[in-house]
Design a protein around this motif. Structure first.
Motif, mmCIF file in Angstrom:
data_model
loop_
_atom_site.group_PDB
_atom_site.id
_atom_site.type_symbol
_atom_site.label_atom_id
_atom_site.label_comp_id
_atom_site.label_asym_id
_atom_site.label_seq_id
_atom_site.Cartn_x
_atom_site.Cartn_y
_atom_site.Cartn_z
ATOM 1 N N MET A 1 57.984 38.279 47.563
ATOM 2 C CA MET A 1 57.092 38.320 46.413
ATOM 3 C C MET A 1 55.711 38.795 46.861
ATOM 4 N N LYS A 2 55.089 39.641 46.034
ATOM 5 C CA LYS A 2 53.746 40.140 46.324
ATOM 6 C C LYS A 2 52.799 39.750 45.206
ATOM 7 N N VAL A 3 51.573 39.382 45.594
ATOM 8 C CA VAL A 3 50.507 39.069 44.646
ATOM 9 C C VAL A 3 49.307 39.930 44.986
ATOM 10 N N LEU A 4 48.649 40.443 43.950
ATOM 11 C CA LEU A 4 47.449 41.253 44.131
ATOM 12 C C LEU A 4 46.230 40.362 43.970
ATOM 13 N N LEU A 5 45.296 40.455 44.921
ATOM 14 C CA LEU A 5 44.063 39.681 44.863
ATOM 15 C C LEU A 5 42.896 40.658 44.833
ATOM 16 N N LEU A 6 42.208 40.699 43.697
ATOM 17 C CA LEU A 6 41.031 41.559 43.560
ATOM 18 C C LEU A 6 39.834 40.890 44.225
ATOM 19 N N ALA A 7 39.086 41.646 44.998
ATOM 20 C CA ALA A 7 37.923 41.108 45.682
ATOM 21 C C ALA A 7 36.856 42.195 45.780
ATOM 22 N N GLY A 8 35.727 41.811 46.319
ATOM 23 C CA GLY A 8 34.633 42.752 46.511
ATOM 24 C C GLY A 8 33.479 42.039 47.171
ATOM 25 N N ASP A 9 32.449 42.772 47.523
ATOM 26 C CA ASP A 9 31.296 42.155 48.164
ATOM 27 C C ASP A 9 30.714 41.054 47.293
ATOM 28 N N TYR A 10 30.488 39.918 47.915
ATOM 29 C CA TYR A 10 29.949 38.709 47.293
ATOM 30 C C TYR A 10 30.917 38.029 46.336
ATOM 31 N N VAL A 11 32.232 38.143 46.662
ATOM 32 C CA VAL A 11 33.215 37.230 46.069
ATOM 33 C C VAL A 11 32.912 35.838 46.633
ATOM 34 N N GLU A 12 33.096 34.801 45.827
ATOM 35 C CA GLU A 12 32.840 33.443 46.294
ATOM 36 C C GLU A 12 33.843 33.080 47.383
ATOM 37 N N ASP A 13 33.355 32.637 48.506
ATOM 38 C CA ASP A 13 34.161 32.413 49.704
ATOM 39 C C ASP A 13 35.351 31.483 49.448
ATOM 40 N N TYR A 14 35.125 30.295 48.926
ATOM 41 C CA TYR A 14 36.212 29.340 48.687
ATOM 42 C C TYR A 14 37.225 29.893 47.691
ATOM 43 N N GLU A 15 36.718 30.547 46.648
ATOM 44 C CA GLU A 15 37.591 31.021 45.569
ATOM 45 C C GLU A 15 38.383 32.268 45.980
ATOM 46 N N PHE A 16 38.095 32.738 47.157
ATOM 47 C CA PHE A 16 38.799 33.881 47.725
ATOM 48 C C PHE A 16 39.756 33.431 48.828
ATOM 49 N N TYR A 17 39.208 32.772 49.848
ATOM 50 C CA TYR A 17 40.019 32.383 50.997
ATOM 51 C C TYR A 17 41.069 31.332 50.647
ATOM 52 N N ASP A 41 38.494 47.970 56.042
ATOM 53 C CA ASP A 41 37.083 47.864 55.646
ATOM 54 C C ASP A 41 36.724 46.395 55.439
ATOM 55 N N ASN A 42 35.464 46.076 55.636
ATOM 56 C CA ASN A 42 34.994 44.706 55.450
ATOM 57 C C ASN A 42 34.380 44.497 54.078
ATOM 58 N N HIS A 62 31.953 33.950 54.892
ATOM 59 C CA HIS A 62 32.679 34.626 55.975
ATOM 60 C C HIS A 62 32.974 36.071 55.586
ATOM 61 N N PRO A 63 32.781 37.011 56.490
ATOM 62 C CA PRO A 63 33.218 38.383 56.213
ATOM 63 C C PRO A 63 34.738 38.436 56.228
ATOM 64 N N PHE A 64 35.317 39.428 55.560
ATOM 65 C CA PHE A 64 36.770 39.567 55.513
ATOM 66 C C PHE A 64 37.138 41.034 55.648
ATOM 67 N N GLN A 65 38.165 41.294 56.442
ATOM 68 C CA GLN A 65 38.667 42.652 56.610
ATOM 69 C C GLN A 65 39.834 42.865 55.637
ATOM 70 N N LEU A 66 39.682 43.792 54.719
ATOM 71 C CA LEU A 66 40.713 44.051 53.709
ATOM 72 C C LEU A 66 42.046 44.398 54.369
ATOM 73 N N ASN A 67 43.131 43.890 53.778
ATOM 74 C CA ASN A 67 44.453 44.148 54.364
ATOM 75 C C ASN A 67 45.245 45.201 53.599
ATOM 76 N N TYR A 68 44.642 45.769 52.549
ATOM 77 C CA TYR A 68 45.360 46.780 51.771
ATOM 78 C C TYR A 68 44.347 47.728 51.127
ATOM 79 N N THR A 69 44.798 48.940 50.849
ATOM 80 C CA THR A 69 43.923 49.973 50.291
ATOM 81 C C THR A 69 44.083 50.038 48.774
ATOM 82 N N PHE A 70 42.974 49.943 48.069
ATOM 83 C CA PHE A 70 42.992 49.942 46.604
ATOM 84 C C PHE A 70 43.730 51.163 46.052
ATOM 85 N N ALA A 71 43.478 52.327 46.615
ATOM 86 C CA ALA A 71 44.082 53.569 46.118
ATOM 87 C C ALA A 71 45.598 53.601 46.303
#
Length: 199
Positions: A1-17, A41-42, A62-71
């Motif tokens: 199963m795959k889930v898509l998680l939308l993120a971007g600069d200044y996503v709330e840390d807890y609500e992301f990680y 990309d970070n 915390h900085p995060f390195q994206l694991n997938y490309t939006f495009a």
């Protein structure tokens, strides 16, 4: 199963990680994407604090390195969508590609989890009409402007609201119940057999 998680600069840390790690714990493949960025990309997260001020304060997370490309998203591959809070929703709601992704999940009646300011993206996508949802209290007008009914929980509440395929919550204290309800919508059943977790 795959889930898509939308993120971007200044996503709330807890609500992301926290949701990302909860889903990974269940062996769900989480693709974390950000428009105009690619895998490797970070992004910079942030931490929001409710203190004695009239609004929340913000510090770097915390900085995060994206694991997938939006495009590279193949939208039909995903069983659900997660949108955290923070400041990234206020600018990504102007990105037509992001809005189209959100509309797809609602058109297909697939599970969507949003928390805090994430509701700003759903409001901009026009998917809240006739729905009830929760969000950070300062987003009440966004819900109403989007045609939705705002469900109030205190910011410190550990409560989430479910309306059809949408599960929403006001802020990070609710992450546990918010993810529990989202996981239910995904159809994942958890049981313990001989002290081993199975899904």
């Amino acid at each position: 199963m795959k889930v898509l998680l939308l993120a971007g600069d200044y996503v709330e840390d807890y609500e992301f990680y926290a949701p990302m790690k909860a889903l990974e714990m269940l062996d769900i493949d989480v693709h974390v994407v950000c428009p105009d960025k690619k895998a490797g990309d970070n992004i910079q997260t942030c931490l929001h604090f409710i203190e004695e001020w009239q609004t929340y304060s913000e510090r770097p997370g915390h900085p995060f390195q994206l694991n997938y490309t939006f495009a590279d998203i193949k939208i039909g591959d995903y069983a659900g969508l997660v949108i955290g809070g923070g400041r990234f929703p206020e600018y990504q709601r102007y990105d037509q590609r992001v809005l189209d992704i959100v509309r797809y999940f609602f058109d297909k009646n697939l599970p969507v989890a949003t928390i805090c300011h994430g509701i700003q993206i759903l409001s901009a996508a026009g998917v809240l009409k006739g729905r009830s949802c929760s969000a950070f209290s300062m987003c009440k007008l966004d819900v109403i402007a989007g045609g939705g009914e705002y469900v109030h929980f205190e910011v410190s509440s550990k409560s989430a609201h479910v309306d059809g395929n949408l599960v929403s919550a006001p802020a990070y204290p609710a992450i546990g119940v918010w993810m529990r309800e989202f996981i239910k919508l995904l159809g994942v059943k958890i049981q313990f057999v001989s002290n081993k977790l199975t899904t």
